[in-house]
Design an enzyme around this catalytic site. Structure first.
Site, PDB file in Angstrom:
ATOM      1  N   LYS A 162      66.340 -43.361 -16.783  1.00 52.54           N
ATOM      2  CA  LYS A 162      67.569 -43.999 -17.818  1.00 52.54           C
ATOM      3  C   LYS A 162      68.211 -45.219 -15.936  1.00 52.54           C
ATOM      4  O   LYS A 162      68.224 -46.007 -15.849  1.00 52.54           O
ATOM      5  CB  LYS A 162      68.631 -43.435 -17.927  1.00 52.54           C
ATOM      6  CG  LYS A 162      68.215 -43.817 -20.135  1.00 52.54           C
ATOM      7  CD  LYS A 162      68.679 -43.034 -20.144  1.00 52.54           C
ATOM      8  CE  LYS A 162      68.501 -42.506 -21.584  1.00 52.54           C
ATOM      9  NZ  LYS A 162      69.099 -41.826 -23.547  1.00 52.54           N
TER      10      LYS A 162
ATOM     11  N   GLN B  69      73.687 -37.860 -23.475  1.00 52.73           N
ATOM     12  CA  GLN B  69      72.099 -37.229 -24.129  1.00 52.73           C
ATOM     13  C   GLN B  69      72.036 -36.021 -25.232  1.00 52.73           C
ATOM     14  O   GLN B  69      72.426 -35.091 -24.528  1.00 52.73           O
ATOM     15  CB  GLN B  69      71.163 -37.560 -22.786  1.00 52.73           C
ATOM     16  CG  GLN B  69      69.520 -37.201 -22.869  1.00 52.73           C
ATOM     17  CD  GLN B  69      68.932 -37.354 -23.477  1.00 52.73           C
ATOM     18  OE1 GLN B  69      69.505 -38.972 -23.245  1.00 52.73           O
ATOM     19  NE2 GLN B  69      68.077 -38.217 -23.424  1.00 52.73           N
TER      20      GLN B  69
ATOM     21  N   ASP C  54      74.876 -46.819 -26.305  1.00 55.51           N
ATOM     22  CA  ASP C  54      74.005 -46.427 -27.177  1.00 55.51           C
ATOM     23  C   ASP C  54      73.570 -46.478 -28.683  1.00 55.51           C
ATOM     24  O   ASP C  54      72.434 -46.381 -29.657  1.00 55.51           O
ATOM     25  CB  ASP C  54      73.622 -44.799 -27.538  1.00 55.51           C
ATOM     26  CG  ASP C  54      72.922 -43.940 -26.407  1.00 55.51           C
ATOM     27  OD1 ASP C  54      71.661 -44.273 -25.990  1.00 55.51           O
ATOM     28  OD2 ASP C  54      73.288 -42.717 -26.002  1.00 55.51           O
TER      29      ASP C  54
HETATM   30  N1  GUN Z   1      68.110 -38.341 -26.792  1.00 60.59           N
HETATM   31  C1  GUN Z   1      66.893 -39.311 -27.271  1.00 60.59           C
HETATM   32  N2  GUN Z   1      67.190 -40.248 -27.741  1.00 60.59           N
HETATM   33  C2  GUN Z   1      68.222 -40.442 -27.362  1.00 60.59           C
HETATM   34  C3  GUN Z   1      68.775 -41.373 -27.189  1.00 60.59           C
HETATM   35  O1  GUN Z   1      68.695 -42.893 -27.293  1.00 60.59           O
HETATM   36  N3  GUN Z   1      70.283 -41.540 -26.653  1.00 60.59           N
HETATM   37  C4  GUN Z   1      70.437 -40.333 -26.490  1.00 60.59           C
HETATM   38  N4  GUN Z   1      71.816 -40.365 -26.028  1.00 60.59           N
HETATM   39  N5  GUN Z   1      69.837 -39.637 -26.674  1.00 60.59           N
HETATM   40  C5  GUN Z   1      68.439 -38.953 -26.719  1.00 60.59           C
END
Ligand code: GUN
Length: 292
Positions: free
Chosen positions: A52, A96, A119
């Site tokens: 990211k 996350q 998100d």
């Molecule tokens: N863990 C697995 N996929 C995601 C996501 O799309 N966003 C976040 N914040 N955590 C995750």
């Protein structure tokens, strides 16, 4: 059979975003700024967050990574969220997942200002998505729809089977696929661990979106010839021949299913790169204050 190249589509979209950011900066606006909170040292989460941050650079965004150890208290995490909510320089941020067991993920998600929730996990964004209002759509479902759109895959009136009912993928992608919209307008069936006759249901499908986290679950006898297969699975399977010690395994028995399909996404290189790219699109929207 057409192999859907998620990496290529994601690279194109990131270039489009970078061009948009160049325009914003030329107009005297600030670069969009994404912050990420990472708790602990889970290998998968470390990789996702590093990707990211790298994607932010490719898009011309500012990024900030805030780390906590596994034993961080919920209170400390909530304070960090409150600071980010009030930080005018931060346009959007993510926490996350998964989080350690002693922390309530729902409490954390609901503490995020929905206008910075890139998100798309906050109930305001989930609710708005379900009734078709402007919002941050969660990244994996948005990435899947983007792939269907960029490959001109007809979804209107098609039978779509979603395997899995998670809050992050199964439920939102089912909602989007039934929305009166293109892509969408499909007749959607959601299958899960309590579904009976899952093979028969899959055989009726024009489009299968597999998001179970069960490697190789979708076998050739479950697929109608000409079907479109979207594989969201990314299970890490031990593999001593790899430097990392594992390989990523999709939910589809690719080797045997691919020859039957009209379109199929590979793992890796299908949905995965699109997920991060959708997060970048949401960050651009956040930087433009498009969701309020
Ligand atoms: N863990 C697995 N996929 C995601 C996501 O799309 N966003 C976040 N914040 N955590 C995750």
């Amino acid at each position: 059979m057409t192999l859907i190249d998620g990496k290529k589509v994601a690279d194109t979209i990131k270039e489009e975003i970078a061009a948009e950011v160049d325009k914003m900066v030329a107009n005297g606006q600030k670069r969009p700024h994404l912050a990420a909170i990472l708790v602990g040292h889970d290998g998968g989460s470390e990789t996702y967050v590093a990707n990211k941050v790298r994607s932010c650079e490719q898009c011309g965004f500012t990024s900030t990574l805030i780390r906590f150890e596994d034993d961080v208290t919920e209170e400390t995490l909530l304070e960090a969220i409150s600071r980010l909510n009030n930080d005018k320089d931060v346009d959007g941020f993510i926490v996350q997942l998964p989080l350690p067991k002693h922390i309530s993920e729902q409490k954390i998600i609901e503490a995020i200002d929905y206008r910075k929730d890139v998100d798309g996990f906050h109930p305001v964004n989930v609710g708005r998505m379900s009734i078709g209002l402007p919002c941050f759509v969660s990244a994996t479902p948005a990435g899947i729809l983007e792939l269907l759109s960029r490959y001109d895959i007809e979804t209107k009136g098609k039978r779509c089977v979603v395997l899995g009912r998670s809050n992050i993928v199964g439920k939102p992608v089912a909602t989007l696929m039934m929305q009166k919209h293109n892509p969408g307008d499909a007749t959607v069936t959601v299958c899960h661990s309590a579904t009976k006759d899952i093979k028969e249901i899959c055989r009726e499908a024009d489009i299968i979106i597999a998001a179970l986290g069960h490697p190789g679950f979708v076998t050739a006898d479950m697929v109608k010839p000409g079907a479109v297969i979207i594989d969201v699975g990314t299970t890490r399977v031990p593999d001593a021949s790899r430097k990392s010690g594992f390989r990523l395994c999709g939910d589809v028995d690719f080797e045997n299913v691919a020859p039957l399909c009209s379109f199929i996404t590979p793992v890796p290189g299908g949905v995965g790169p699109m997920t991060i790219c959708s997060l970048m699109k949401n960050t651009l929207l956040a930087g433009q204050h498009a969701i309020y």
